[in-house]
Design a protein around this motif. Structure first.
Motif, mmCIF file in Angstrom:
data_model
loop_
_atom_site.group_PDB
_atom_site.id
_atom_site.type_symbol
_atom_site.label_atom_id
_atom_site.label_comp_id
_atom_site.label_asym_id
_atom_site.label_seq_id
_atom_site.Cartn_x
_atom_site.Cartn_y
_atom_site.Cartn_z
ATOM 1 N N LYS A 29 35.765 43.794 38.685
ATOM 2 C CA LYS A 29 36.036 45.140 39.176
ATOM 3 C C LYS A 29 37.429 45.244 39.770
ATOM 4 C CE LYS A 29 34.097 48.768 42.130
ATOM 5 N NZ LYS A 29 33.032 49.105 43.097
ATOM 6 N N ASP A 30 37.882 44.188 40.427
ATOM 7 C CA ASP A 30 39.216 44.208 41.041
ATOM 8 C C ASP A 30 40.311 44.333 39.989
ATOM 9 O OD1 ASP A 30 38.213 44.061 43.578
ATOM 10 O OD2 ASP A 30 38.550 41.902 43.816
ATOM 11 N N LYS A 35 42.967 47.598 39.113
ATOM 12 C CA LYS A 35 44.428 47.545 38.969
ATOM 13 C C LYS A 35 44.875 48.397 37.788
ATOM 14 C CE LYS A 35 48.262 44.357 38.134
ATOM 15 N NZ LYS A 35 48.701 42.926 38.047
#
Length: 229
Positions: free
Chosen positions: A173-174, A178
């Motif tokens: 998810k990170d 981005k």
């Protein structure tokens, strides 16, 4: 250490590359060329253009330059539609000329075979620089991982990383956040993957997520649109 790479032929007659260390191919075994046209051209670039014909240049970001197939097809599309494209692509492991010179994508569709020289040209463009390739196609290729890449404003994302079970670090998810953060409102994110976790993460990041028919041999794929804010 150099990766072992094997050239294979997929079901539509087009080549792909196979990495024994990952037990993974760069494209679908059911047809590399058909997959790229269906997922990235039809449901990605053409879909965005259909609703945003007055917005140029189109800013495309590709995760995984790989064989150069998506970039070449996008160049062909730009020239045919006389539409300016700024193409940014990243690839931590560029393939060598001894490999890409054997790939047969330019011979699959006789209607665009006259664009064949540009396939070699895009591969020979310097990495980490960027510049004009044709009147309507500008490209920047970076040798970098997605984690470390500098992203520019994006209209269309070609998310063509290896499968989530092969490169899980590119599907967190990170890392998706981005990419989504760099997308312009109304931007389109397309990928061959239809994993439930991927779709849930994109929804939590504020995207409108669609499950669409996949390319030959694959039931579904994912498209997500960034909401206007």
């Amino acid at each position: 250490m150099k990766r072992e790479i094997k050239i294979i032929t997929t079901e539509d007659g087009s080549n792909s590359l196979f990495l024994p260390e990952l037990n993974e191919s760069y494209h679908s075994f059911h047809g590399a060329y058909r997959e790229s046209v269906h997922v990235f051209m039809l449901y990605g670039l053409e879909s965005w253009f259909m609703h945003n014909q007055n917005l140029q240049p189109i800013r495309v970001f590709e995760v995984g330059f790989g064989t150069g197939l998506n970039a070449w097809l996008t160049l062909v599309w730009a020239e045919q539609n006389k539409t300016s494209i700024l193409y940014h692509t990243i690839e931590p492991f560029p393939i060598e000329e001894s490999i890409y010179s054997q790939l047969n994508y330019t011979k699959i569709d006789e209607t665009i075979m006259h664009y064949e020289p540009f396939f070699q040209i895009i591969h020979k463009e310097p990495w980490n620089e960027g510049g004009v390739v044709t009147e309507y196609f500008n490209m920047k290729k970076d040798v970098v991982s997605l984690e470390d890449a500098q992203l520019y404003p994006i209209d269309v994302v070609f998310y063509d990383a290896f499968a989530p079970n092969k490169q899980p670090e590119l599907w967190t998810k990170d890392i998706l956040a981005k990419v989504v953060e760099a997308m312009n409102p109304g931007g389109i994110f397309v990928t061959y993957s239809a994993k439930g976790q991927l779709k849930r993460d994109l929804e939590e990041l504020g995207m409108i997520v669609e499950t669409l028919p996949g390319p030959p041999g694959k039931k579904e794929m994912t498209r997500a649109i960034k909401q206007n804010t």
